[in-house]
Design an enzyme around this catalytic site. Structure first.
Site, PDB file in Angstrom:
ATOM      1  N   SER B 140     -22.198 -16.613  24.920  1.00  0.00           N
ATOM      2  CA  SER B 140     -23.472 -17.226  23.981  1.00  0.00           C
ATOM      3  C   SER B 140     -22.927 -16.141  22.617  1.00  0.00           C
ATOM      4  O   SER B 140     -22.369 -16.851  22.123  1.00  0.00           O
ATOM      5  CB  SER B 140     -24.764 -15.962  24.388  1.00  0.00           C
ATOM      6  OG  SER B 140     -25.829 -16.399  23.632  1.00  0.00           O
ATOM      7  N   ARG B 210     -38.535  -9.049  23.905  1.00  0.00           N
ATOM      8  CA  ARG B 210     -37.611  -9.191  24.811  1.00  0.00           C
ATOM      9  C   ARG B 210     -38.716 -10.226  25.877  1.00  0.00           C
ATOM     10  O   ARG B 210     -37.076 -11.435  26.849  1.00  0.00           O
ATOM     11  CB  ARG B 210     -37.085  -7.891  25.548  1.00  0.00           C
ATOM     12  CG  ARG B 210     -37.039  -7.699  26.814  1.00  0.00           C
ATOM     13  CD  ARG B 210     -35.233  -8.448  26.919  1.00  0.00           C
ATOM     14  NE  ARG B 210     -34.469  -7.848  27.102  1.00  0.00           N
ATOM     15  CZ  ARG B 210     -33.294  -8.746  27.749  1.00  0.00           C
ATOM     16  NH1 ARG B 210     -32.296  -8.966  26.611  1.00  0.00           N
ATOM     17  NH2 ARG B 210     -32.043  -8.007  27.757  1.00  0.00           N
ATOM     18  N   ASP B 319     -29.501 -24.693  30.469  1.00  0.00           N
ATOM     19  CA  ASP B 319     -29.797 -23.941  29.672  1.00  0.00           C
ATOM     20  C   ASP B 319     -30.310 -24.951  27.832  1.00  0.00           C
ATOM     21  O   ASP B 319     -29.125 -25.414  27.660  1.00  0.00           O
ATOM     22  CB  ASP B 319     -27.959 -23.741  29.037  1.00  0.00           C
ATOM     23  CG  ASP B 319     -27.550 -22.881  27.707  1.00  0.00           C
ATOM     24  OD1 ASP B 319     -29.277 -22.202  27.057  1.00  0.00           O
ATOM     25  OD2 ASP B 319     -26.900 -22.415  27.757  1.00  0.00           O
ATOM     26  N   HIS B 352     -29.946 -20.337  30.618  1.00  0.00           N
ATOM     27  CA  HIS B 352     -28.414 -19.634  29.512  1.00  0.00           C
ATOM     28  C   HIS B 352     -28.270 -18.792  30.522  1.00  0.00           C
ATOM     29  O   HIS B 352     -26.779 -18.429  30.188  1.00  0.00           O
ATOM     30  CB  HIS B 352     -29.223 -19.286  27.859  1.00  0.00           C
ATOM     31  CG  HIS B 352     -28.146 -18.259  27.222  1.00  0.00           C
ATOM     32  ND1 HIS B 352     -27.075 -19.796  26.857  1.00  0.00           N
ATOM     33  CD2 HIS B 352     -28.077 -17.458  26.826  1.00  0.00           C
ATOM     34  CE1 HIS B 352     -26.459 -18.452  26.478  1.00  0.00           C
ATOM     35  NE2 HIS B 352     -27.273 -17.775  26.107  1.00  0.00           N
ATOM     36  N   ASP B 353     -28.628 -17.646  31.035  1.00  0.00           N
ATOM     37  CA  ASP B 353     -28.313 -17.055  32.235  1.00  0.00           C
ATOM     38  C   ASP B 353     -27.118 -16.928  33.060  1.00  0.00           C
ATOM     39  O   ASP B 353     -26.250 -16.134  33.300  1.00  0.00           O
ATOM     40  CB  ASP B 353     -29.596 -16.011  33.057  1.00  0.00           C
ATOM     41  CG  ASP B 353     -29.613 -15.217  32.339  1.00  0.00           C
ATOM     42  OD1 ASP B 353     -29.458 -14.538  30.886  1.00  0.00           O
ATOM     43  OD2 ASP B 353     -31.109 -14.745  32.871  1.00  0.00           O
TER      44      ASP B 353
END
Lengths: 379, 379
Positions: B140, B210, B319, B352-353
């Site tokens: 990232s 968040r 992602d 993405h994680d």
């Protein structure tokens, strides 16, 4: 139109008495067979088409779709737009006086669902003497209402036009709604939903909610094409015909650096000036709650078995909010029930917003469909 | 490590003196040829692997990747984790004292870029006597730092491992960052970034930021699989082994109704307890600003011509934050320059994680790559 009889709601509560703001376009024929109900989405209203006398900027939200000679042709059809209960554009909503307390409802306004809206719309049709709709039509949340009509009042609907919609929200959809709601409810000016009494508006939260919404309305592609990484300074210079503008970064965390930031802030500011915070909560919750398959163990085939009308379902390839695969779920469930369904998946770059835009292929699909509807009903 | 010499920044400003928190794992060999720098993303730190003595919950953020016998094997490599300037985990940042004023920097902390971080990391390597890295690696935003290393210090990098990254942010990425920043800066507790002086923290804004972030880290698929439309009441009942729980809606706009809401609120609350609001602004802005092609008229081929090392680029199919097509842009530009590039597009459901998760195919790709790196350097 004012309704004295209480409206029983899905939640078990009921709304004591209420008013619905509505507009009509065109003429109801002698058989009362040419009525088309148009249902609105999140921030729209009963004002679906046309402009008010002396107000050239008052164009209805679906004016490119509805009017004389337009795809939904008001020379042939009698079109009805209704503002939904809980909204902030005239129908009874959270900013109106709660007859039980004499104060504005605020957060005490009962939670309303798509089904409740449909029931209220049905009562309006009763009052207008319309027993059966030639068609019910809507995009996004409006499409959910159209779909709900075919299940709650199958005998009253000839056709349903369900555009850029879904059989329910998925987890990501709910997630975005929840962030928007939390932005509003944690704004200190929200006062637990009773901000009217304090003479303030939770504008910070409304702005954030609208910015999040706008991101989900647009496709990645159209955002890159319209804004990309363009700096605001460069855009301003281009607008003023200057070519000598510095294209360096401002190196700031809080100033507007990129054009996309400027666009989102503008949209947020504009929205916070006119939209009601409690309405935002109510309408996003109605979206979350819509799920006709819920009472059938999640089986959409069973849920849609109740529908008897014919359908036009439309989706847009770049809509990632209500993606084409969600529309195809509806199509498949209807086909499983041997219902007559037309389905158009429009290759359009604009994301969810495409349903409001002037795409010729999309418009032609709707026009053709209503031509067929017109042949069926006695006009 | 404290640095007395000022650090000139991309903005033109400079940081007077500063400290970097860092950790190392494994042993630097006699040739000092086995060093691997691991760069962190938004909310991580120098603590990339292992646990602190007596603190079993203190696992490093990339502990499944880095350690003895792991894909990046600390029995062979000397791994360095550095907390970036402006962060809130030890290195000089907004909550530290501004030597010019004697008060915390707050919003006056200079805007830092990926390039500034890389320059600061290079000084740390100088101090450690490491002239050349066997590899630089990151996911990232960390991948952006790895890429930047190959451009700013090509002679100091043998390999770059760039995972789940992009050559720059697109408009949608910037849009999400901007909404998160606005949530923070419009929180009344932000006080223009000088909230430390007021003894408060803009937790409302941090929570919203968040929550937005988490939505973009997860794929639609994994969110539907993990949460779907599950009601919280049903989830709680299942956890407690009850099967008699009501599965009806609460019909509330403000209470937690769906599991996904509960998850997001929890993540938001947790984050607001430990993360610094000014750091959030700085790090998201560093993301926005990263764009190596910018000084080459947007031509990434030209920009990457400066890189001389070998590359491993990894992306994940689901992602949507930094989609595979963005990694492929990097791959194509490197190939245009006849650079040696390995590219793996991992079919993983986690969005993405995924770059932080324990996918065996992903881990094997990285392991194999570092096996090859190990053969090149004198271990």
């Amino acid at each position: 139109m004012h309704f004295e009889a209480p409206l029983p709601l899905q939640s078990g509560a009921s709304l004591r008495d209420y008013s619905l703001s509505y507009e009509t376009y065109g003429t109801l024929n002698a058989h009362k067979s040419n009525a088309v109900l148009v249902c609105h989405a999140l921030n729209a209203s009963h004002h679906v088409a046309g402009v008010y006398a002396g107000q050239p900027d008052s164009e209805g939200w679906w004016d490119n779709m509805i009017g004389p000679g337009k795809p939904l042709d008001t020379n042939r059809f009698f079109v009805i737009g209704v503002n939904n209960i809980g909204s902030c554009f005239g129908s009874t909503g959270p900013m109106h006086t709660n007859p039980d307390t004499g104060r504005p409802y605020g957060a005490d306004f009962p939670v309303v669902t798509v089904e409740d809206w449909v029931d209220a719309q049905a009562r309006l049709l009763d009052a207008l003497g319309i027993t059966r709709l030639a068609a019910v039509m809507g995009g996004s949340l409006g499409g959910m209402q159209a779909l709900s009509w075919t299940l709650r009042y199958p005998e009253r609907v000839g056709h349903a036009v369900v555009i850029a919609s879904a059989p329910n929200l998925n987890a990501e959809n709910i997630a975005f709604n929840e962030v928007a709601r939390r932005a509003i409810t944690t704004d200190p000016d929200f006062h637990g939903g009773h901000f009217y009494d304090h003479g303030v508006v939770p504008k910070r939260g409304l702005r954030i909610a609208r910015m999040i919404g706008h991101i989900t309305y647009l496709s990645d592609d159209v955002m890159n094409e319209k804004f990309g990484r363009q700096l605001r300074a460069a855009a301003v210079a281009a607008k003023e015909g200057r070519t000598d503008a510095s294209v360096d970064y401002l190196f700031s965390t809080q100033e507007v650096e990129f054009q996309i930031e400027s666009y989102l802030r503008y949209q947020g500011d504009k929205f916070a000036e006119y939209f009601d915070a409690n309405t935002y909560l109510l309408i996003t919750r109605a979206l979350d709650y819509f799920d006709p398959a819920r009472h059938f163990g999640g089986d959409l085939n069973q849920a849609l078995a109740q529908a008897t009308c014919k359908f036009l379902i439309v989706s847009f390839t770049t809509d990632w909010r209500f993606a084409p695969k969600r529309s195809r779920e509806i199509v498949r469930a209807l086909l499983q029930n041997n219902r007559q369904v037309s389905y158009a998946e429009i290759d359009a770059p604009h994301g969810h917003d495409a349903f409001l835009l002037n795409d010729p292929r999309y418009k032609n699909v709707v026009r053709s469909y209503f031509d067929a509807v017109a042949k069926e009903v006695s006009l």
